[in-house]
Design an enzyme around this catalytic site. Structure first.
Site, PDB file in Angstrom:
ATOM      1  CB  SER A  44      43.914  41.338  49.968  1.00 34.57           C
ATOM      2  OG  SER A  44      44.778  40.263  50.246  1.00 34.57           O
ATOM      3  CG  HIS A  83      42.534  36.196  51.065  1.00 39.10           C
ATOM      4  ND1 HIS A  83      41.874  36.249  49.874  1.00 39.10           N
ATOM      5  CD2 HIS A  83      43.300  37.316  51.101  1.00 39.10           C
ATOM      6  CE1 HIS A  83      42.219  37.342  49.213  1.00 39.10           C
ATOM      7  NE2 HIS A  83      43.099  37.998  49.947  1.00 39.10           N
ATOM      8  CG  ASP A 113      39.322  34.995  48.661  1.00 40.73           C
ATOM      9  OD1 ASP A 113      39.094  36.212  48.639  1.00 40.73           O
ATOM     10  OD2 ASP A 113      40.183  34.472  49.396  1.00 40.73           O
TER      11      ASP A 113
END
EC number: 3.4.21.89
Length: 171
Positions: A44, A83, A113
């Site tokens: 990701s 992230h 998210d």
């Protein structure tokens, strides 16, 4: 091998394990993070970080900036997520304490998210959810951890090798 030699080997093994544990806890104290080193488990965050990269975290800064890569935990989910901070805002509580709220997104993901956060939560709380900000990384070194975690035969093989080396090593 007599009983005394076996006890010495057992003590050596205990010393190695306790040293590793003390190193981990000491690193956690220095970085102010319960998990100062993490392994990237998904794609990701590509191209910034690849699956298998080891990330070193720092959690001593009061606030994080937009664009920083953070590692956070979602309540009720055991695996931390790596992230980038997309948005942030600060909220002042009734007791005049400033809380930083964050919205994150994986570089390789099409959306933010929000769907990953805890139920009815629109943001991450900097103090409660974030384990740390990524300060350094080692590419691909974490694949050993992934292999051991995802493959039970690799885990059993490694444990067997460790046990065998402990039994066969003589002082």
């Amino acid at each position: 091998m007599n009983i005394r030699q076996q006890l010495v080997q057992l003590l050596n093994l205990a010393m190695v394990l306790s040293t590793a544990f003390m190193f981990w806890k000491g690193l956690g104290l220095v970085t102010n993070s319960n998990s100062p080193i993490v392994v990237v488990l998904s794609g990701s965050m590509e191209p910034a970080f690849q699956r298998g990269d080891i990330l070193f975290l720092w959690n001593r800064d009061k606030y994080v900036d937009i664009g920083d890569v953070v590692v956070y935990e979602v309540k009720g989910k055991p695996i931390p997520i790596v992230h980038r901070v997309l948005r942030e805002h600060k909220v002042t509580n009734k007791d005049r304490k400033v809380r930083q709220l964050l919205l994150t997104k994986g570089d390789n993901n099409p959306t933010d998210d929000l769907s990953l956060y805890a139920h009815k939560s629109n943001y991450l709380d900097r103090d409660e959810d974030v384990l740390g900000t990524v300060k350094a990384y080692l590419p691909k070194v974490g694949y050993v951890t992934i292999l051991i975690t995802e493959n039970k035969y690799a885990k059993l093989g490694l444990l067997g090798l460790m046990a065998l080396s402990t039994l066969l090593t003589r002082e």
